[in-house]
Design an enzyme around this catalytic site. Structure first.
Site, short mmCIF file in Angstrom:
data_model
loop_
_atom_site.label_atom_id
_atom_site.label_comp_id
_atom_site.label_asym_id
_atom_site.label_seq_id
_atom_site.Cartn_x
_atom_site.Cartn_y
_atom_site.Cartn_z
CB SER A 292 58.44 14.48 46.96
OG SER A 292 58.87 14.14 48.34
CE1 TYR B 216 56.79 18.91 50.10
CE2 TYR B 216 58.08 17.39 51.38
CZ TYR B 216 57.28 17.67 50.22
OH TYR B 216 57.40 16.70 49.41
CB SER B 217 55.83 17.07 57.77
OG SER B 217 56.06 16.12 58.43
CG ASN B 218 58.79 13.83 53.33
OD1 ASN B 218 58.56 13.44 52.03
ND2 ASN B 218 59.95 14.26 53.71
N GLY C 214 60.93 16.10 43.20
CA GLY C 214 61.32 15.06 44.23
C GLY C 214 62.80 14.84 44.42
#
Length: 385
Positions: free
Chosen positions: A94, A195-197, A338
């Protein structure tokens, strides 16, 4: 075929049988002058303690005044016993988001993208679903994780064996469409930060739409090449291997370590596909926070628009691709982090300019290992200066 599962494969921000070894890169004169002998000893001790919790290997890179100091413990290859290589090339998960956000903020400064414009303006008809309306979600919502969009990593088709994931190619637009058409919004835009990718797949898609170029090409041209980050890159389609020098990346599976170094990361895309080194990450975050990559107004927005993430550990306030990280000293630290199969990274820069990146070539799966890895970062960040 291994039974290893790889759902939740991009995160935010996270062994006793092998000899514990620590090595410094360069000479003492090449080390950051603020790190004393006792500071370095404390960092080495923290590294060894982290490996003792069951991690294969851990490396820290401290950059200050343009000089790197590297120390490692454990191994980079459990079969050969080879040490964690200096200047190790790893998947940084990330942290990709910070690079993509930087490229996006350059477009904001140029007037090409408006932070508070609805996503519908740039991606008409794309952001639609149950409780999901691209006219109500802004680019800012995407960048600070306040969109309420569901997590695409929860798609059943991504809950597959590692051997399948190894060669399964994915398209970002297709992943977004499937996620938004099968999962409802978690909350109204702006209600909170989660948090959402999915958010950063969409940020990458906006960037591609307005520039007409792939996100990897734009980030390379706008960020990687200007800083001369020679070891930082997006893997090309079909590129499953890491460039040398690299450690092997491992995932625990039923009490064993599975080598997951080779990987097709097209599923991660703008949310987490980047490859880099500790030194390159330190140079990137140092340059970003010094105002060398974005205009002062945009950097201020990246740091000012912070929200506490409700689905991450306390102490992480997320801005626009940057996070304010809590440490056990009075240092103010901005960075990211990440997690991706085989690797976990934590990185940040203090207000005084010390940059620290910690890399593990095995993701921690229990609180003890997670805390030990965080302690390496905290020790390096909080060493006397």
């Amino acid at each position: 075929m291994t039974s290893l599962r790889v759902r939740r494969i991009v995160a935010g921000g996270v062994a006793a049988m092998f000899a514990l070894t620590a090595c410094d890169s360069g000479t003492d004169s090449a080390a950051p002058r603020q790190l004393s002998d006792s500071d370095r000893a404390a960092v080495r001790h923290a590294l060894e303690a982290a490996v003792a919790t069951g991690l294969a290997g851990v490396q820290v890179v401290v950059t200050e005044d343009g000089r790197d100091w590297t120390a490692s413990a454990g191994v980079g290859n459990t079969e050969s016993g080879a040490v964690f290589p200096d200047n190790a090339v790893v998947r940084v998960g990330s942290n990709t988001k910070a690079f993509v956000a930087t490229a996006m903020m350059q477009l904001v400064a140029a007037g090409t993208v408006e932070l508070d414009a609805p996503v519908e303006r740039y991606l008409p008809g794309v952001v639609r679903g149950e409780g999901i309306d691209g006219n109500r979600i802004t680019v800012r919502n995407l960048m600070q994780h306040t969109s309420g969009l569901p997590e695409y990593l929860e798609l059943p088709e991504l809950d597959v064996d590692y051997d399948v994931m190894l060669t399964q190619h994915h398209d970002a637009a297709d992943l977004v469409q499937r996620a938004l058409s099968t999962m409802p919004a978690h909350f109204p835009p702006g209600a909170k930060a989660e948090y959402s990718n999915t958010n950063y797949l969409l940020v990458g898609m906006v960037l591609e739409r307005v520039t007409g170029h792939p996100v990897a090409e734009e980030v390379t041209r706008r960020v990687i090449e200007p800083l001369g980050l020679r070891h930082t890159y997006f893997p090309a389609t079909g590129d499953l291997d890491l460039r040398d020098p690299h450690p092997q990346g491992y995932e625990p599976d039923n009490g064993k370590r599975v080598d997951v170094t080779r990987l097709d990361t097209t599923w991660a895309g703008a949310a987490g596909a980047l490859v880099s080194t500790g030194g390159d990450l330190n140079r990137f975050f140092t340059a970003l926070l010094a105002g060398k990559l974005v205009q002062p107004t945009q950097l201020a927005q990246m740091q000012r628009d912070t929200k506490p993430l409700t689905n991450r550990p306390a102490g992480i306030d997320y801005g626009l691709g940057l996070a304010r990280l809590a440490v056990p000293c009075d240092a103010q630290v901005w960075g990211h982090g990440g997690s991706i199969p085989g690797f976990r990274t934590t990185d940040g820069v203090t207000a005084k300019g010390r940059a620290v990146t910690v890399v593990a070539n095995q993701r921690p799966t229990d609180p003890t290992s997670t805390s030990a890895l965080q302690h390496v970062f905290d020790t390096a960040v909080c060493a006397a200066s």
